[in-house]
Scaffold this motif. Structure first.
Motif, PDB file in Angstrom:
ATOM      1  N   THR A  86       0.761  -1.199   0.190  1.00  0.00           N
ATOM      2  CA  THR A  86      -0.546   0.315  -0.301  1.00  0.00           C
ATOM      3  C   THR A  86       1.043   1.373   0.078  1.00  0.00           C
ATOM      4  OG1 THR A  86      -0.330   0.198   2.185  1.00  0.00           O
ATOM      5  CG2 THR A  86      -2.117  -1.360   1.175  1.00  0.00           C
ATOM      6  N   CYS A  87      -0.319   2.522  -0.128  1.00  0.00           N
ATOM      7  CA  CYS A  87       0.796   3.896  -1.047  1.00  0.00           C
ATOM      8  C   CYS A  87       2.677   3.655  -1.707  1.00  0.00           C
ATOM      9  CB  CYS A  87       0.490   4.164   0.798  1.00  0.00           C
ATOM     10  SG  CYS A  87      -0.606   4.103   1.799  1.00  0.00           S
ATOM     11  N   ILE A  88       2.629   3.039  -1.899  1.00  0.00           N
ATOM     12  CA  ILE A  88       3.942   2.726  -2.630  1.00  0.00           C
ATOM     13  C   ILE A  88       4.668   3.672  -2.845  1.00  0.00           C
ATOM     14  CG2 ILE A  88       3.323  -0.214  -3.333  1.00  0.00           C
ATOM     15  CD1 ILE A  88       3.348   1.141  -6.334  1.00  0.00           C
ATOM     16  N   GLY A  89       3.937   4.683  -3.532  1.00  0.00           N
ATOM     17  CA  GLY A  89       4.377   6.196  -3.722  1.00  0.00           C
ATOM     18  C   GLY A  89       4.981   6.994  -3.085  1.00  0.00           C
ATOM     19  N   TRP A  90       4.867   6.884  -2.336  1.00  0.00           N
ATOM     20  CA  TRP A  90       5.082   7.127  -0.971  1.00  0.00           C
ATOM     21  C   TRP A  90       6.165   7.163  -0.961  1.00  0.00           C
ATOM     22  CZ3 TRP A  90       0.451   7.508   4.097  1.00  0.00           C
ATOM     23  CH2 TRP A  90      -0.740   7.792   3.107  1.00  0.00           C
ATOM     24  N   ARG A 140       7.652   2.820  -0.456  1.00  0.00           N
ATOM     25  CA  ARG A 140       8.532   2.417  -0.574  1.00  0.00           C
ATOM     26  C   ARG A 140       9.372   3.255  -1.788  1.00  0.00           C
ATOM     27  NH1 ARG A 140       6.646  -4.158  -2.597  1.00  0.00           N
ATOM     28  NH2 ARG A 140       8.862  -3.404  -2.792  1.00  0.00           N
ATOM     29  N   GLY A 141       8.419   4.189  -1.684  1.00  0.00           N
ATOM     30  CA  GLY A 141       9.366   5.344  -2.407  1.00  0.00           C
ATOM     31  C   GLY A 141       9.620   5.081  -3.694  1.00  0.00           C
ATOM     32  N   ALA A 142       8.945   4.164  -4.974  1.00  0.00           N
ATOM     33  CA  ALA A 142       8.659   3.717  -5.923  1.00  0.00           C
ATOM     34  C   ALA A 142       8.876   5.282  -7.228  1.00  0.00           C
ATOM     35  CB  ALA A 142       7.364   3.024  -5.810  1.00  0.00           C
ATOM     36  N   THR A 143       9.522   4.547  -7.895  1.00  0.00           N
ATOM     37  CA  THR A 143       9.400   5.326  -9.085  1.00  0.00           C
ATOM     38  C   THR A 143       7.912   6.220  -9.566  1.00  0.00           C
ATOM     39  OG1 THR A 143      10.717   4.226 -10.838  1.00  0.00           O
ATOM     40  CG2 THR A 143      11.649   5.360  -9.018  1.00  0.00           C
ATOM     41  N   LEU A 144       8.263   7.264 -10.073  1.00  0.00           N
ATOM     42  CA  LEU A 144       7.111   7.225 -11.432  1.00  0.00           C
ATOM     43  C   LEU A 144       6.730   5.376 -12.357  1.00  0.00           C
ATOM     44  CD1 LEU A 144       4.576   8.641 -11.962  1.00  0.00           C
ATOM     45  CD2 LEU A 144       6.207   9.737 -14.077  1.00  0.00           C
ATOM     46  N   GLN A 203       5.590   2.627 -10.376  1.00  0.00           N
ATOM     47  CA  GLN A 203       3.819   2.980  -9.904  1.00  0.00           C
ATOM     48  C   GLN A 203       3.249   2.925 -10.875  1.00  0.00           C
ATOM     49  OE1 GLN A 203       3.308   6.909  -7.837  1.00  0.00           O
ATOM     50  NE2 GLN A 203       5.323   7.444  -7.981  1.00  0.00           N
ATOM     51  N   VAL A 204       3.511   2.619 -12.395  1.00  0.00           N
ATOM     52  CA  VAL A 204       2.561   2.667 -13.456  1.00  0.00           C
ATOM     53  C   VAL A 204       2.351   1.151 -13.010  1.00  0.00           C
ATOM     54  CG1 VAL A 204       3.066   2.558 -15.633  1.00  0.00           C
ATOM     55  CG2 VAL A 204       3.172   5.230 -14.393  1.00  0.00           C
ATOM     56  N   ALA A 205       3.233   0.806 -13.060  1.00  0.00           N
ATOM     57  CA  ALA A 205       3.974  -0.729 -13.501  1.00  0.00           C
ATOM     58  C   ALA A 205       2.827  -1.487 -12.266  1.00  0.00           C
ATOM     59  CB  ALA A 205       4.928  -1.227 -13.456  1.00  0.00           C
ATOM     60  N   PHE A 206       2.594  -1.193 -10.779  1.00  0.00           N
ATOM     61  CA  PHE A 206       2.134  -1.827 -10.005  1.00  0.00           C
ATOM     62  C   PHE A 206       0.440  -1.556 -10.395  1.00  0.00           C
ATOM     63  CE2 PHE A 206      -1.006  -0.430  -6.810  1.00  0.00           C
ATOM     64  CZ  PHE A 206      -0.647  -1.400  -5.872  1.00  0.00           C
ATOM     65  N   GLY A 219      -3.672  11.234   1.773  1.00  0.00           N
ATOM     66  CA  GLY A 219      -2.226  11.493   1.793  1.00  0.00           C
ATOM     67  C   GLY A 219      -1.358  12.217   1.524  1.00  0.00           C
ATOM     68  N   PRO A 220      -1.595  11.934  -0.263  1.00  0.00           N
ATOM     69  CA  PRO A 220      -0.232  12.957  -0.211  1.00  0.00           C
ATOM     70  C   PRO A 220      -0.878  14.567  -0.177  1.00  0.00           C
ATOM     71  CG  PRO A 220      -1.309  11.160  -2.360  1.00  0.00           C
ATOM     72  CD  PRO A 220      -1.710  11.404  -1.304  1.00  0.00           C
ATOM     73  N   THR A 221      -1.648  15.025  -0.159  1.00  0.00           N
ATOM     74  CA  THR A 221      -2.365  16.098  -0.149  1.00  0.00           C
ATOM     75  C   THR A 221      -1.449  16.093   1.651  1.00  0.00           C
ATOM     76  OG1 THR A 221      -4.394  15.593  -0.626  1.00  0.00           O
ATOM     77  CG2 THR A 221      -3.978  17.524   0.456  1.00  0.00           C
ATOM     78  N   LEU A 222      -1.761  15.458   2.532  1.00  0.00           N
ATOM     79  CA  LEU A 222      -1.048  15.702   3.939  1.00  0.00           C
ATOM     80  C   LEU A 222      -0.118  15.595   3.967  1.00  0.00           C
ATOM     81  CD1 LEU A 222      -3.046  13.710   6.439  1.00  0.00           C
ATOM     82  CD2 LEU A 222      -3.605  16.227   5.820  1.00  0.00           C
ATOM     83  N   ILE A 223       1.625  14.392   2.952  1.00  0.00           N
ATOM     84  CA  ILE A 223       2.521  15.099   2.829  1.00  0.00           C
ATOM     85  C   ILE A 223       3.258  16.197   2.216  1.00  0.00           C
ATOM     86  CG2 ILE A 223       4.296  13.933   1.705  1.00  0.00           C
ATOM     87  CD1 ILE A 223       3.176  10.661   1.664  1.00  0.00           C
ATOM     88  N   ALA A 224       2.040  17.054   1.306  1.00  0.00           N
ATOM     89  CA  ALA A 224       2.888  17.991   0.919  1.00  0.00           C
ATOM     90  C   ALA A 224       1.960  19.388   1.761  1.00  0.00           C
ATOM     91  CB  ALA A 224       2.211  18.415  -0.946  1.00  0.00           C
ATOM     92  N   PHE A 225       1.588  19.101   2.151  1.00  0.00           N
ATOM     93  CA  PHE A 225       1.010  20.503   3.115  1.00  0.00           C
ATOM     94  C   PHE A 225       0.669  20.344   5.238  1.00  0.00           C
ATOM     95  CE2 PHE A 225      -0.689  20.989  -1.306  1.00  0.00           C
ATOM     96  CZ  PHE A 225      -0.268  22.125  -1.457  1.00  0.00           C
TER      97      PHE A 225
END
Length: 392
Positions: free
Chosen positions: A60-64, A71-75, A78-81, A103-109
């Motif tokens: 879960t949340c692999i792109g975070w 997992r800090g997955a690259t773009l 993430q597309v592959a997933f 989640g991405p909103t909280l990470i950013a702001f």
């Protein structure tokens, strides 16, 4: 992308493909193809258990970023997933709103305290979220929000109504756009609040849809409360935060969505061959145009990935939204014509088949997540630089 990056993406794709192959067996085997738009009621507890199983395995949340539990997955990864998840016909996700929007909103702001409080339960699928944007008189034009919130000591007190709130009946929390500055109008004076759903003062009323299901809801706030620190960004800056969330909604998961669209189109072509509808030159032409449209849709989505890589898609992502929504609605109409007179008949108990459900639910595709009319305005004004639409 470099050869090393290509290799890493291929290896990641092979890893998730193998994990899904092994994971969607035993107690989870029956979940293939379950859930999704218009079918969110299907096997909901089992799909929740599956997603928590994914969380335990780190899927879960692999792109975070890793520091936030991802997992800090690259773009490319993430597309592959998302593509492999769709190709495996894995069940529809129940945590999409928390993982892909909030989640991405909280990470950013968000603040460090908000990161610590809210991100781990999203990663673990322990708390589910819904989106409190649209209102009866502020749907596509979100700047017309009338839900209000005021500070009372150490808490915000929220009063108002939201509508078309997806999965509110299953959610633990809601991110709510509310007007917090008395006398403010339009985009000014809005705040982005995180509000618990399980409390006095919050009432959820399911909306029965054309499909007979109820994944959309009305939500009434009558003195509902949340902590003063549960505002994302500064009070009054909610419009900017809300627009960023909508940008994240146009992210890489749309490529997985298109795998599902291709599966539907392939099945419809097979049906047209089996029942003879393919012999109608008009039907055949529409099927070809649908195939061409799907190819163009993927190319358009890939072009917006630069915006995703930069943090969030820009207004250009509205092109993809209006494209896929209109295409999918047309596919539902084409399905009815391929089936012919049989499309007007339901089964025992008036049960809908998959094609009828597609036709009926896809009517909403051009409305939710930003109506076609609003997407056209965004494209005209913010992408093409045309004059703004006159305001009353």
């Amino acid at each position: 992308m470099s050869a090393t990056g290509n290799r890493a993406a291929r290896e990641f794709r092979a890893e998730i493909r193998e994990w899904l192959r092994a994971g969607l067996t035993g107690e989870y085997a029956a979940l293939r193809g379950r859930g999704g738009p218009g079918r969110e009621h299907e096997a909901y507890p089992e799909r929740l258990a599956w997603e928590r199983h994914m969380a335990a395995a780190g899927w879960t949340c692999i792109g975070w970023p890793e520091e936030y539990g991802g997992r800090g997955a690259t773009l490319e990864q993430q597309v592959a997933f998302h593509e492999e998840y769709a190709l495996a016909d894995a069940p529809a996700r129940v945590n999409h709103i928390g993982e892909q929007l909030l989640g991405p909103t909280l990470i950013a702001f968000g603040t460090p305290e908000q990161h610590e409080r809210f991100l781990p339960p999203i990663v673990a699928v322990e708390e589910l979220w819904c989106q409190g944007y649209s209102e009866p008189d502020a749907g596509s034009d979100l700047s017309g929000v009338r839900t209000r919130a005021a500070l009372d000591g150490g808490e915000w007190v929220v009063n108002g109504q939201k509508v078309w709130t997806s999965l509110a009946h299953e959610a633990d929390w809601c991110f709510v756009v509310a007007r917090t500055e008395p006398g403010s109008v339009r985009h000014a004076g809005l705040s982005y609040l995180l509000v618990p759903m399980h409390q006095p003062g919050v009432e959820v009323r399911p909306i029965v849809q054309l499909t007979g299901t109820s994944e959309f809801n009305e939500v009434f706030f009558d003195g509902a409360r949340t902590a003063a620190g549960h505002v994302v960004g500064a009070p009054g800056d909610g419009w900017r935060i809300a627009m960023a969330t909508l940008g994240f909604e146009r992210g890489v998961s749309t490529l997985g969505q298109q795998v599902g669209f291709r599966r539907e189109l392939d099945a419809l072509m097979a049906l047209a061959r089996s029942n003879g509808a393919i012999g109608d030159p008009l039907i055949r032409d529409r099927l070809v145009r649908a195939w061409i449209g799907l190819e163009a849709m993927r190319a358009t989505a890939l072009r917006t990935m630069d915006g995703v890589a930069a943090g969030a898609p820009g207004p250009e992502a509205s092109i993809g939204k209006i494209f896929w929504a209109t295409w999918h609605r047309a596919l539902g109409e084409l399905a009815m014509d391929v089936r012919g007179a049989a499309s007007t008949l339901t089964g025992p108990g008036h049960d809908l088949d998959d094609w009828q459900r597609l036709y009926l639910f896809s009517r909403s595709d051009t409305i939710y997540a930003g109506s076609n009319e609003i997407q056209r305005n965004i494209i005209a004004e913010r992408v093409l630089g045309l004059p703004r639409e006159p305001r009353p």
